[in-house]
Design a protein around this motif. Structure first.
Motif, PDB file in Angstrom:
ATOM      1  N   GLN A 180      29.323   7.107 -11.508  1.00  0.00           N
ATOM      2  CA  GLN A 180      30.569   7.468 -12.179  1.00  0.00           C
ATOM      3  C   GLN A 180      31.775   7.068 -11.327  1.00  0.00           C
ATOM      4  O   GLN A 180      32.757   6.545 -11.849  1.00  0.00           O
ATOM      5  CB  GLN A 180      30.597   8.962 -12.466  1.00  0.00           C
ATOM      6  CG  GLN A 180      31.825   9.406 -13.222  1.00  0.00           C
ATOM      7  CD  GLN A 180      31.880  10.910 -13.426  1.00  0.00           C
ATOM      8  OE1 GLN A 180      31.478  11.677 -12.555  1.00  0.00           O
ATOM      9  NE2 GLN A 180      32.368  11.328 -14.576  1.00  0.00           N
ATOM     10  N   LEU A 181      31.698   7.272 -10.014  1.00  0.00           N
ATOM     11  CA  LEU A 181      32.800   6.902  -9.130  1.00  0.00           C
ATOM     12  C   LEU A 181      33.015   5.391  -9.116  1.00  0.00           C
ATOM     13  O   LEU A 181      34.158   4.913  -9.156  1.00  0.00           O
ATOM     14  CB  LEU A 181      32.550   7.416  -7.714  1.00  0.00           C
ATOM     15  CG  LEU A 181      32.543   8.935  -7.541  1.00  0.00           C
ATOM     16  CD1 LEU A 181      32.251   9.313  -6.096  1.00  0.00           C
ATOM     17  CD2 LEU A 181      33.862   9.537  -7.987  1.00  0.00           C
ATOM     18  N   PHE A 198      40.059  12.438  -8.464  1.00  0.00           N
ATOM     19  CA  PHE A 198      39.697  11.093  -8.008  1.00  0.00           C
ATOM     20  C   PHE A 198      40.137  10.034  -9.014  1.00  0.00           C
ATOM     21  O   PHE A 198      40.645   8.976  -8.643  1.00  0.00           O
ATOM     22  CB  PHE A 198      38.185  10.991  -7.764  1.00  0.00           C
ATOM     23  CG  PHE A 198      37.750   9.622  -7.341  1.00  0.00           C
ATOM     24  CD1 PHE A 198      37.989   9.173  -6.052  1.00  0.00           C
ATOM     25  CD2 PHE A 198      37.131   8.768  -8.240  1.00  0.00           C
ATOM     26  CE1 PHE A 198      37.609   7.902  -5.657  1.00  0.00           C
ATOM     27  CE2 PHE A 198      36.749   7.492  -7.858  1.00  0.00           C
ATOM     28  CZ  PHE A 198      36.986   7.059  -6.567  1.00  0.00           C
ATOM     29  N   THR A 199      39.960  10.307 -10.295  1.00  0.00           N
ATOM     30  CA  THR A 199      40.289   9.340 -11.330  1.00  0.00           C
ATOM     31  C   THR A 199      41.771   8.991 -11.320  1.00  0.00           C
ATOM     32  O   THR A 199      42.140   7.816 -11.281  1.00  0.00           O
ATOM     33  CB  THR A 199      39.891   9.865 -12.726  1.00  0.00           C
ATOM     34  OG1 THR A 199      38.482  10.110 -12.736  1.00  0.00           O
ATOM     35  CG2 THR A 199      40.239   8.874 -13.812  1.00  0.00           C
ATOM     36  N   ARG A 244      32.924  14.325 -18.682  1.00  0.00           N
ATOM     37  CA  ARG A 244      33.252  15.091 -17.486  1.00  0.00           C
ATOM     38  C   ARG A 244      33.393  14.109 -16.334  1.00  0.00           C
ATOM     39  O   ARG A 244      32.426  13.538 -15.869  1.00  0.00           O
ATOM     40  CB  ARG A 244      32.152  16.096 -17.165  1.00  0.00           C
ATOM     41  CG  ARG A 244      31.968  17.138 -18.225  1.00  0.00           C
ATOM     42  CD  ARG A 244      31.303  18.363 -17.646  1.00  0.00           C
ATOM     43  NE  ARG A 244      30.919  19.313 -18.643  1.00  0.00           N
ATOM     44  CZ  ARG A 244      31.751  20.140 -19.251  1.00  0.00           C
ATOM     45  NH1 ARG A 244      33.018  20.097 -18.966  1.00  0.00           N
ATOM     46  NH2 ARG A 244      31.325  20.989 -20.149  1.00  0.00           N
ATOM     47  N   SER A 245      34.626  13.913 -15.902  1.00  0.00           N
ATOM     48  CA  SER A 245      34.859  13.022 -14.779  1.00  0.00           C
ATOM     49  C   SER A 245      35.710  13.756 -13.754  1.00  0.00           C
ATOM     50  O   SER A 245      36.367  14.739 -14.068  1.00  0.00           O
ATOM     51  CB  SER A 245      35.550  11.729 -15.235  1.00  0.00           C
ATOM     52  OG  SER A 245      36.803  12.012 -15.786  1.00  0.00           O
ATOM     53  N   ASP A 246      35.670  13.281 -12.539  1.00  0.00           N
ATOM     54  CA  ASP A 246      36.423  13.882 -11.452  1.00  0.00           C
ATOM     55  C   ASP A 246      37.906  13.561 -11.657  1.00  0.00           C
ATOM     56  O   ASP A 246      38.357  12.448 -11.376  1.00  0.00           O
ATOM     57  CB  ASP A 246      35.918  13.323 -10.124  1.00  0.00           C
ATOM     58  CG  ASP A 246      36.563  13.991  -8.928  1.00  0.00           C
ATOM     59  OD1 ASP A 246      37.576  14.695  -9.079  1.00  0.00           O
ATOM     60  OD2 ASP A 246      36.030  13.801  -7.819  1.00  0.00           O
ATOM     61  N   HIS A 296      26.523  10.633  -9.926  1.00  0.00           N
ATOM     62  CA  HIS A 296      27.901  10.848  -9.480  1.00  0.00           C
ATOM     63  C   HIS A 296      28.460   9.569  -8.846  1.00  0.00           C
ATOM     64  O   HIS A 296      29.605   9.201  -9.105  1.00  0.00           O
ATOM     65  CB  HIS A 296      27.953  12.016  -8.494  1.00  0.00           C
ATOM     66  CG  HIS A 296      29.335  12.401  -8.093  1.00  0.00           C
ATOM     67  ND1 HIS A 296      30.241  12.923  -8.987  1.00  0.00           N
ATOM     68  CD2 HIS A 296      29.979  12.309  -6.904  1.00  0.00           C
ATOM     69  CE1 HIS A 296      31.391  13.148  -8.364  1.00  0.00           C
ATOM     70  NE2 HIS A 296      31.249  12.779  -7.107  1.00  0.00           N
TER      71      HIS A 296
END
Length: 186
Positions: free
Chosen positions: A10-11, A138-139, A133-135, A7
């Motif tokens: 990814q951030l 936040f993105t 699958r991304s946030d 995670h």
């Protein structure tokens, strides 16, 4: 522990992509800033750029989710290919040497045209991110924040520096996106 690390990775990737996309706003902002710009216009233009950097990737992410359902297991190759094309295009444009001519950046059509021109790349990146699958929250906030911040910095810096720096900013953003495209594929 492995899930937290994934995670966090990814951030970090999203923040780096947001900065890379913001470099386009930064580099073109320098060019506009060189012509002389009032602080009110800096804020107005940067706000619209930030808004477009939120809306366009959001639309792109929805399109990417749809494409992901159609393409299945080849999505990482398609997403990587899109980033390669986008990064390569940014690099090419930075060395092409043509100056982009804008309408009066103080007018509403001029602000919208300028903002759209520096934000359109975020739609393509949104498509790529939408295949994973991304946030979402936040993105889009990261894209909007860094798009707006980089445009403010570029517009203000453009008041005092030479025009040559703008090409290097766009090239750097292109190299970053191109690199992420390679990482998605390999």
């Amino acid at each position: 522990m492995m899930e937290v690390s994934a995670h966090l990775g990814q951030l970090v990737t999203i923040v780096i992509m947001a900065i890379a996309l913001g470099l386009d706003a930064f580099s073109l902002g320098i060019g506009v800033g060189l012509k002389g710009i009032r602080l009110w216009d800096v804020l107005k233009i940067s706000f619209v750029i930030a808004l477009f950097h939120v809306l366009l990737p959001l639309l792109g992410m929805f399109a990417g989710h749809y494409m992901s359902s159609i393409l299945g297991h080849v999505t990482s190759y398609v997403a990587g290919g899109l980033l390669l094309l986008l990064g390569g295009h940014m690099i090419y444009n930075s060395f092409k040497g043509d100056q982009v001519q804008f309408m009066n950046y103080r007018s509403l059509p001029g602000v919208i045209l300028f903002s759209l021109s520096v934000s359109i790349d975020s739609f393509s990146v949104g498509i790529s991110l939408g295949m994973f699958r991304s946030d979402l929250f936040f993105t889009v906030l990261a894209f909007g924040f860094f798009g707006g911040l980089m445009s403010v910095l570029g517009l203000l810096l453009g008041r005092t520096v030479s025009q040559g720096l703008g090409d290097y900013g766009e090239a750097a953003g292109g190299v970053i996106l191109f690199t992420f495209g390679l990482l998605f594929i390999f």
